[in-house]
Design an enzyme around this catalytic site. Structure first.
Site, PDB file in Angstrom:
ATOM      1  CB  SER A 122      -0.981   0.027   1.173  1.00 51.09           C
ATOM      2  OG  SER A 122      -0.499  -0.644   2.276  1.00 51.09           O
ATOM      3  CG  HIS A 143      -3.340  -1.119  -2.753  1.00 50.05           C
ATOM      4  ND1 HIS A 143      -3.863   0.117  -2.477  1.00 50.05           N
ATOM      5  CD2 HIS A 143      -3.037  -1.667  -1.541  1.00 50.05           C
ATOM      6  CE1 HIS A 143      -3.866   0.304  -1.169  1.00 50.05           C
ATOM      7  NE2 HIS A 143      -3.382  -0.757  -0.591  1.00 50.05           N
ATOM      8  CD  GLU A 155      -5.531   2.345  -5.130  1.00 52.85           C
ATOM      9  OE1 GLU A 155      -5.942   3.503  -5.055  1.00 52.85           O
ATOM     10  OE2 GLU A 155      -4.583   1.921  -4.428  1.00 52.85           O
ATOM     11  CG  ASN A 193      -3.746   4.499   1.224  1.00 51.74           C
ATOM     12  OD1 ASN A 193      -4.821   4.529   1.830  1.00 51.74           O
ATOM     13  ND2 ASN A 193      -2.984   3.427   1.188  1.00 51.74           N
TER      14      ASN A 193
HETATM   15  P1  NAI Z   1       0.209  -9.695   7.802  1.00 53.66           P
HETATM   16  O1  NAI Z   1       1.268  -9.381   8.778  1.00 53.66           O
HETATM   17  O2  NAI Z   1      -1.152 -10.036   8.280  1.00 53.66           O
HETATM   18  O3  NAI Z   1       0.699 -10.892   6.869  1.00 53.66           O
HETATM   19  C1  NAI Z   1       1.960 -10.935   6.257  1.00 53.66           C
HETATM   20  C2  NAI Z   1       2.347 -12.395   6.072  1.00 53.66           C
HETATM   21  O4  NAI Z   1       3.519 -12.415   5.261  1.00 53.66           O
HETATM   22  C3  NAI Z   1       2.677 -13.112   7.374  1.00 53.66           C
HETATM   23  O5  NAI Z   1       1.944 -14.305   7.441  1.00 53.66           O
HETATM   24  C4  NAI Z   1       4.187 -13.354   7.285  1.00 53.66           C
HETATM   25  O6  NAI Z   1       4.567 -14.575   7.881  1.00 53.66           O
HETATM   26  C5  NAI Z   1       4.393 -13.398   5.792  1.00 53.66           C
HETATM   27  N1  NAI Z   1       5.753 -13.056   5.355  1.00 53.66           N
HETATM   28  C6  NAI Z   1       6.537 -12.059   5.810  1.00 53.66           C
HETATM   29  N2  NAI Z   1       7.700 -12.045   5.130  1.00 53.66           N
HETATM   30  C7  NAI Z   1       7.650 -13.046   4.235  1.00 53.66           C
HETATM   31  C8  NAI Z   1       8.537 -13.529   3.236  1.00 53.66           C
HETATM   32  N3  NAI Z   1       9.722 -12.959   3.046  1.00 53.66           N
HETATM   33  N4  NAI Z   1       8.136 -14.562   2.477  1.00 53.66           N
HETATM   34  C9  NAI Z   1       6.940 -15.146   2.662  1.00 53.66           C
HETATM   35  N5  NAI Z   1       6.057 -14.745   3.602  1.00 53.66           N
HETATM   36  C10 NAI Z   1       6.409 -13.696   4.364  1.00 53.66           C
HETATM   37  O7  NAI Z   1       0.188  -8.448   6.804  1.00 53.66           O
HETATM   38  P2  NAI Z   1      -1.028  -7.910   5.898  1.00 53.66           P
HETATM   39  O8  NAI Z   1      -1.806  -6.905   6.672  1.00 53.66           O
HETATM   40  O9  NAI Z   1      -1.726  -9.038   5.267  1.00 53.66           O
HETATM   41  O10 NAI Z   1      -0.212  -7.072   4.806  1.00 53.66           O
HETATM   42  C11 NAI Z   1       0.487  -7.684   3.755  1.00 53.66           C
HETATM   43  C12 NAI Z   1       0.763  -6.685   2.670  1.00 53.66           C
HETATM   44  O11 NAI Z   1      -0.458  -6.126   2.210  1.00 53.66           O
HETATM   45  C13 NAI Z   1       1.644  -5.502   3.045  1.00 53.66           C
HETATM   46  O12 NAI Z   1       2.433  -5.152   1.940  1.00 53.66           O
HETATM   47  C14 NAI Z   1       0.625  -4.413   3.344  1.00 53.66           C
HETATM   48  O13 NAI Z   1       1.165  -3.130   3.161  1.00 53.66           O
HETATM   49  C15 NAI Z   1      -0.412  -4.707   2.286  1.00 53.66           C
HETATM   50  N6  NAI Z   1      -1.758  -4.206   2.581  1.00 53.66           N
HETATM   51  C16 NAI Z   1      -2.309  -4.343   3.830  1.00 53.66           C
HETATM   52  C17 NAI Z   1      -3.599  -3.888   4.066  1.00 53.66           C
HETATM   53  C18 NAI Z   1      -4.243  -4.060   5.396  1.00 53.66           C
HETATM   54  O14 NAI Z   1      -5.307  -3.443   5.625  1.00 53.66           O
HETATM   55  N7  NAI Z   1      -3.712  -4.859   6.299  1.00 53.66           N
HETATM   56  C19 NAI Z   1      -4.386  -3.222   3.005  1.00 53.66           C
HETATM   57  C20 NAI Z   1      -3.732  -3.218   1.725  1.00 53.66           C
HETATM   58  C21 NAI Z   1      -2.452  -3.656   1.544  1.00 53.66           C
END
Ligand code: NAI
Length: 510
Positions: A122, A143, A155, A193
């Site tokens: 994001s 996104h 997006e 955003n």
């Molecule tokens: P989260 O922390 O819930 O999940 C991330 C997952 O990625 C975890 O299960 C972790 O173990 C895994 N992970 C971390 N590094 C890794 C790697 N090198 N290889 C494989 N797996 C790996 O995070 P979330 O909230 O799902 O966010 C994920 C992405 O989505 C980020 O880039 C965030 O900016 C984006 N995003 C998040 C939103 C939200 O509302 N939470 C909305 C839109 C985008």
């Protein structure tokens, strides 16, 4: 079911977003391979998804067979190499450029050269992620918003080297899964955003200037503002509490820095301080409001006092003067019709973009109040009106005005002097930012509006908001705000000024 543009999709990162993305595409008919570097995170995601599908089946939203088939299309991967046959891989891992670059390098080593690689980031630059890839033409942003299956918008973001065919295929895949796809060029905050900066940032500025408290500002945005017939579902501080300042304040800071300190995005010292104090929002039980059992404690509004005698009112000249005069009469006050107020009259001003002090320069400020007339304010035609006083306004003048303008049952918010009240400032800034996104060709006017409506839940997109109010009026508000405050954040965007001057819709591209 039509063949999806990508039959086999890999999702890396099975956290909050990854899970939602897996659900979306598995339900749309794709085979989805899920990888996470924490194996237990994949197990947790599969359990969670199985539970989701059985709940959907119980509710009759999915047949038992479809639930079973969908779950069977979701396959855990124990290592990146197991994603080799994926035609598209969507990354939803930790928000760190170095970690994402490393993952994309691993993915390029195992995927075919035709495969598309998308990031759900994001806040990071798609261009920066693609810069280290062997084939930057197949890297794009994809996104989604949380929760993915319910927030039906994505997006699709292209960097300077992303192929148009890649963007088109991602849009198709999203549409086939039932989402609206909007196209954006890679820019800080993309569309949502970026466009979302006006609401919270301006509300914090209004709070910082001591114009009104959080609850009053929230009530004005929910109950006085009417766009397409509706107000905002949540006020800016209710929204900041829901998102959490731990998330939104860094976004505000990052967008501000990435746009080279554009004054429109200037973050608030109040947000920085409250974050530092741990008052970050609902998730910790206290933000701008305190929460008990998940519900914000909001003080009841005192009932307005009634008048023992109806005042004499003089309405200052202005575009809303005739409608305001009708309201004053309908409320039962004695309307003065002379060119100047008599010595006893309550002076009512209706400025656009100006503060009450500036609007009152010819008359006695002690007896003056201003009323916001940007949104419906007529007799029994609104839930809430906003009144604003000058620093010289007498307390009895304020009390009389408050009682008068609530005589038909409307609630009245009483605020301190502010160029553009509360509603004009916030809405004009949202329109100005939306226009700048269009001017900078980050997205089409239609996509900007769709992204904001669906991604932020605003009653209208920023350009339609400006059209409903009237582009010339928005320019007038912004010019007033700019003149009174001297702050360049309020300068009208070129897109807006030109369309206002030519009498065109803000949705008109050229
Ligand atoms: P989260 O922390 O819930 O999940 C991330 C997952 O990625 C975890 O299960 C972790 O173990 C895994 N992970 C971390 N590094 C890794 C790697 N090198 N290889 C494989 N797996 C790996 O995070 P979330 O909230 O799902 O966010 C994920 C992405 O989505 C980020 O880039 C965030 O900016 C984006 N995003 C998040 C939103 C939200 O509302 N939470 C909305 C839109 C985008």
């Amino acid at each position: 079911m039509k063949t999806p543009p990508f039959k086999t999709i890999g999702v890396v990162g099975s956290g909050v977003m990854g899970r939602g993305i897996v659900q979306l595409f598995a339900q749309a008919g794709a085979t989805v391979r899920v990888f996470d570097n924490q194996a237990e995170a994949v197990d947790a995601a599969l359990t969670n998804l199985a539970d989701t599908f059985s709940k959907l089946a119980e509710k009759g939203r999915l047949s038992a067979q479809a639930a079973q088939d969908t779950m069977a299309r979701i396959l855990p991967a124990l290592q990146v190499s197991e994603l080799a046959d994926c035609e598209l891989v969507i990354e939803a891992i930790v928000e760190r450029l170095d970690v994402k670059r490393e993952l994309f390098a691993q993915l390029e080593a195992v995927l075919s050269d035709q495969a598309v690689l998308a990031s759900n980031t994001s806040s990071l630059s798609i261009t920066a992620i693609a810069a280290r890839c062997k084939h930057p033409e197949r890297i794009a942003g994809f996104h989604f918003f949380n929760p993915v299956p319910l927030m039906k918008i994505v997006e699709v973001i292209g960097g300077p080297r992303t192929g148009a065919d890649v963007l088109e295929r991602l849009c198709q895949a999203a549409r086939q899964a039932g989402h609206t796809a909007v196209l954006a060029t890679d820019a800080p905050g993309f569309i949502v955003n970026h466009a979302g900066r006006g609401f919270g940032t301006e509300a914090l500025k209004i709070l910082g200037e001591g114009v009104a408290d959080t609850l009053t500002i929230d009530r004005i945005m929910r109950e006085q503002v009417r766009l397409g017939g509706n107000g905002f579902r949540l006020g800016p501080f209710e929204l900041l509490d829901l998102t959490g300042l731990d998330v939104s304040h860094p976004v505000m800071e990052s967008i501000y820095r990435q746009f080279y300190e554009e004054p429109r995005f200037r973050p608030s010292a109040i947000a920085a301080q409250r974050s530092a104090a741990g008052l970050i929002g609902r998730k910790v039980g206290e933000g701008f409001y305190r929460y008990v059992d998940g519900k914000a404690l909001q003080a009841d509004e005192p009932t307005a006092s009634t008048l023992t005698a109806m005042p004499t009112v003089w309405v200052a000249p202005g575009p809303a003067a005739a409608e305001l005069a009708s309201l004053v009469e309908a409320l039962g006050a004695h309307l003065e019709s002379g060119p100047e107020p008599s010595a006893q009259a309550l002076i009512v001003l209706s400025p656009l973009g100006l503060d009450a002090t500036t609007a009152c320069r010819h008359w006695d400020a002690r007896r003056a109040v201003a009323i916001d007339t940007l949104f419906p304010f007529g007799y029994k035609a609104c839930q809430r009106r906003t009144l604003m006083s000058t620093p010289a306004t007498l307390s009895e003048t304020r009390a009389t005005a408050q009682a008068l303008f609530s005589a038909d049952g409307a609630r009245v918010a009483m605020i301190r002097d502010s160029a553009g009240f509360v509603s004009q400032r916030i809405v004009a800034l949202i329109v100005a930012i939306g226009c700048e996104i269009a001017q900078n060709r980050i997205a089409s006017p239609q996509d900007i509006d769709a992204a904001v409506r669906l991604g932020l839940g605003y009653p209208l997109g920023p350009l339609s908001m400006g059209d409903e109010i009237g582009p010339a009026k928005v320019v007038e508000i912004l010019r007033g705000l700019h003149a009174v405050s001297g702050d360049p954040r309020y300068r009208p965007s070129l897109w807006l000024q030109r369309r206002a001057q030519l009498g065109l819709s803000l949705l008109q591209d050229d």
